[in-house]
Design an enzyme around this catalytic site. Structure first.
Site, short mmCIF file in Angstrom:
data_model
loop_
_atom_site.label_atom_id
_atom_site.label_comp_id
_atom_site.label_asym_id
_atom_site.label_seq_id
_atom_site.Cartn_x
_atom_site.Cartn_y
_atom_site.Cartn_z
CE LYS A 195 -3.95 5.99 28.00
NZ LYS A 195 -3.18 7.19 27.80
CG HIS A 247 2.38 3.88 23.97
ND1 HIS A 247 1.53 4.47 24.85
CD2 HIS A 247 3.62 4.23 24.37
CE1 HIS A 247 2.21 5.14 25.75
NE2 HIS A 247 3.51 5.02 25.48
CE LYS A 261 6.55 2.42 26.54
NZ LYS A 261 7.34 3.59 26.17
CD GLU A 275 4.65 9.81 32.44
OE1 GLU A 275 4.92 9.98 31.25
OE2 GLU A 275 3.51 9.94 32.90
CG HIS A 287 0.13 2.44 29.58
ND1 HIS A 287 -0.38 2.14 28.34
CD2 HIS A 287 0.32 3.79 29.57
CE1 HIS A 287 -0.49 3.24 27.63
NE2 HIS A 287 -0.08 4.25 28.35
CE LYS A 319 1.15 12.19 33.51
NZ LYS A 319 1.70 11.65 32.27
C1 BG6 Z 1 0.36 7.91 27.77
C2 BG6 Z 1 -0.24 8.74 28.88
O1 BG6 Z 1 -0.46 6.82 27.48
O2 BG6 Z 1 1.65 7.44 28.16
C3 BG6 Z 1 0.69 9.86 29.26
O3 BG6 Z 1 -1.48 9.29 28.44
C4 BG6 Z 1 2.07 9.36 29.55
O4 BG6 Z 1 0.17 10.58 30.38
C5 BG6 Z 1 2.57 8.48 28.41
O5 BG6 Z 1 2.94 10.47 29.71
C6 BG6 Z 1 3.91 7.85 28.74
O6 BG6 Z 1 4.39 7.14 27.65
P1 BG6 Z 1 5.93 6.71 27.58
O7 BG6 Z 1 5.99 5.82 26.39
O8 BG6 Z 1 6.71 7.97 27.46
O9 BG6 Z 1 6.20 6.01 28.87
#
Ligand code: BG6
Length: 509
Positions: free
Chosen positions: A171, A201, A205, A239, A263, A361
């Site tokens: 992405k 991704h 998980k 986050e 996601h 964030k």
């Molecule tokens: C990414 C985003 O796809 O996922 C990021 O671009 C984000 O902004 C990240 O921080 C979070 O991934 P995870 O696996 O740490 O939740």
């Protein structure tokens, strides 16, 4: 007639045995980037360490740097030592290192791609990669057209009989519906859709795959998994990190494009979809597509959505800057770092049940969860005071970091009086299993090499997700700046108001 010999250790009918990738190699474009160092290289090593890669596996880095194979080897070595999940073993590393190659060049350099073709041919001969190669485009989308064209020109996109070629794209899959369609056309011009692996991704998980187990391996939830019992669903991806160092990617993109389009909508699809007739890729995707087709943002957006931008504040004991002070962001940037939206899923199962999605964030803490919040019991045969503190029942899939599932319900507080309060029943991966979960990229890279596409969204899913989000993005674009919220809090006030208007509130995980 002689019967085909079946190796009992490799009987494909026995699904308990891990499948090992066949002869193959992986080429990474953008190999000097963060993703490659922190996720891809370590995942390749972890797969090798778990014995899931073929012995002659090859990893080729392509980048502008003036590196020899040895320099590349050192970079991979350091990345593995620093970020791999499994212990470092010299013998595994030595074998992996024999298959590392580096090709220097820019994307418009024909010679570099001819050289790449030659390197891959040599690897086929020396390492037995069998002409099976995956190309990982860990590069900005505006470089996709040129790289795809170069791969086609150098004869790398079209496999010979009994070989495969695959392309992996990260992405953002476009900036909106129009650009996503263009991107899909560009890639599909060179690689047929079945050779295109789009990485989300989150689908790699364990806890996300567990949504399927939880819903479809149990009898317990299905009778109540619908509008008769569910009041609403909250999907949260919070986050605590800020955006320092990511301006190049994030400024002008924002939270909704960064993670809701991919996601969070994938989490919604897995939570809301009907039972697939099998877990074969076609059947699984068909259900996800049906649910995304039925999903729409609820209007009026002024009261059903919220967006914010973090300002300076305290994250625990640490003082942190606001977005506008982060290096590389425009001083008048209107990029949102917090986004919340309300979605409706127009199916019999979900009619009238709002799905609230939020992400941000620099929030209070890092947590991703799906909370299915149930309606209150229709009648409470207690004194009013007994249930004053009783909330709504909820089933919470804790995606991360504290992986597990929580069920929340009311229970009597010990004592003479009938006093009822919320309690939790917890399943935690850490307590229930001794195995640690593989990293998402381990699972996805292995699936890529195996040609198993179930966990990769296809072009239709990507386009539908943009279609869902686009009206909200258009609304925001016309309506000024995101609302400021101090770092370390739970987002802008408008997000709380958005739920309060319907008599609900966000969970404070
Ligand atoms: C990414 C985003 O796809 O996922 C990021 O671009 C984000 O902004 C990240 O921080 C979070 O991934 P995870 O696996 O740490 O939740």
């Amino acid at each position: 007639m002689a019967r085909e010999w079946v190796n009992p250790l490799r009987d494909p009918r026995d699904k308990r045995l891990p499948r090992i990738a066949g002869p193959s190699g992986l080429v990474i474009f953008g190999v000097t980037g963060d993703l490659s160092r922190k996720k891809l290289m370590p995942a390749i090593y972890d797969l090798a360490n778990r014995g899931l890669l073929p012995p002659g596996f090859a990893l080729v880095g392509f980048a502008r740097r003036d590196w020899a194979d040895e320099d590349f080897m050192k970079v991979v070595h350091d990345a593995v030592k620093q970020h791999a999940r499994t212990p470092f073993r010299e013998a595994v590393w030595d074998r992996l290192a024999e298959g590392l190659r580096f090709v220097q060049g820019t994307f418009d350099d024909d010679n570099a791609f001819d050289n790449l073709a030659k390197v891959l041919e040599d690897l086929d001969r020396e390492r037995g990669t069998g002409g099976n190669h995956a190309f990982y485009l860990s590069i900005p989308p505006n470089a996709f057209p040129v790289v795809c064209k170069q791969l086609a020109r150098a004869g790398l996109s079209a496999p010979q009989p009994n070989q495969w070629r695959r392309v992996v794209i990260e992405k953002p899959f476009g900036h909106d519906l129009k650009s996503a369609r263009e991107l899909n056309e560009i890639v599909n011009d060179v690689f047929p859709e079945e050779s295109v692996f789009r990485i989300d991704h989150y689908l790699g998980k364990e806890t996300v795959q567990n949504i399927l187990a939880l819903r479809f391996a149990n009898q317990l939830w299905e009778p109540i998994w619908n509008a008769n019992y569910v009041d609403h669903v909250q999907i949260t991806m919070a986050e605590d990190i800020g955006l320092g160092g990511r301006a190049g990617y994030y400024d002008g993109i924002g939270a909704a494009r960064d993670v809701i389009q991919n996601h969070l909508l994938q989490l919604l699809a897995l939570t809301a979809m009907e039972e697939p007739i099998s877990f074969r890729p076609k059947a699984l995707r068909a259900e996800k597509i049906k649910i995304l087709e039925a999903t729409r943002p609820v209007e009026p957006f002024a009261s059903t959505t919220a967006r914010g931008q973090y300002t300076g504040g305290w994250q625990g004991a640490q003082k942190v800057p606001g977005l506008l002070e982060e290096e590389g962001f425009a001083k008048d940037s209107i990029t949102e770092t917090y986004a919340a939206i309300t979605l409706a899923v127009d199916t019999r199962r979900w009619a009238g049940v709002p799905f609230y999605l939020r992400t941000g964030k620099r929030l209070g803490r890092r947590v991703t969860e799906i909370a299915v919040v149930f309606k209150r019991a229709p009648h409470l045969p207690f004194d009013d005071t007994a249930t004053e503190e009783l909330g709504q029942n909820a089933l919470v899939v804790r995606v991360q970091p504290d992986e597990g599932v929580t069920m929340r319900f009311g229970s009597k507080v010990p004592g003479n009086a009938m006093d009822i309060r919320d309690v939790s029943m917890d399943f935690s991966y850490g307590h229930a299993f001794t195995e640690s979960s593989p990293e998402a990229y381990e699972r996805l890279l292995l699936d890529l090499l195996l040609g198993e596409p179930s966990l990769f969204p296809n072009s239709e899913e990507v386009e539908l997700s943009w279609q869902i989000l686009e009206p909200v993005l258009d609304h925001w674009e016309k309506h000024g700046r995101p609302e400021p919220y101090p770092a370390g809090t739970w987002g802008p006030e408008s997000a709380d108001e958005m739920l309060a208007r319907t008599g609900r509130h966000w969970r404070r995980p």
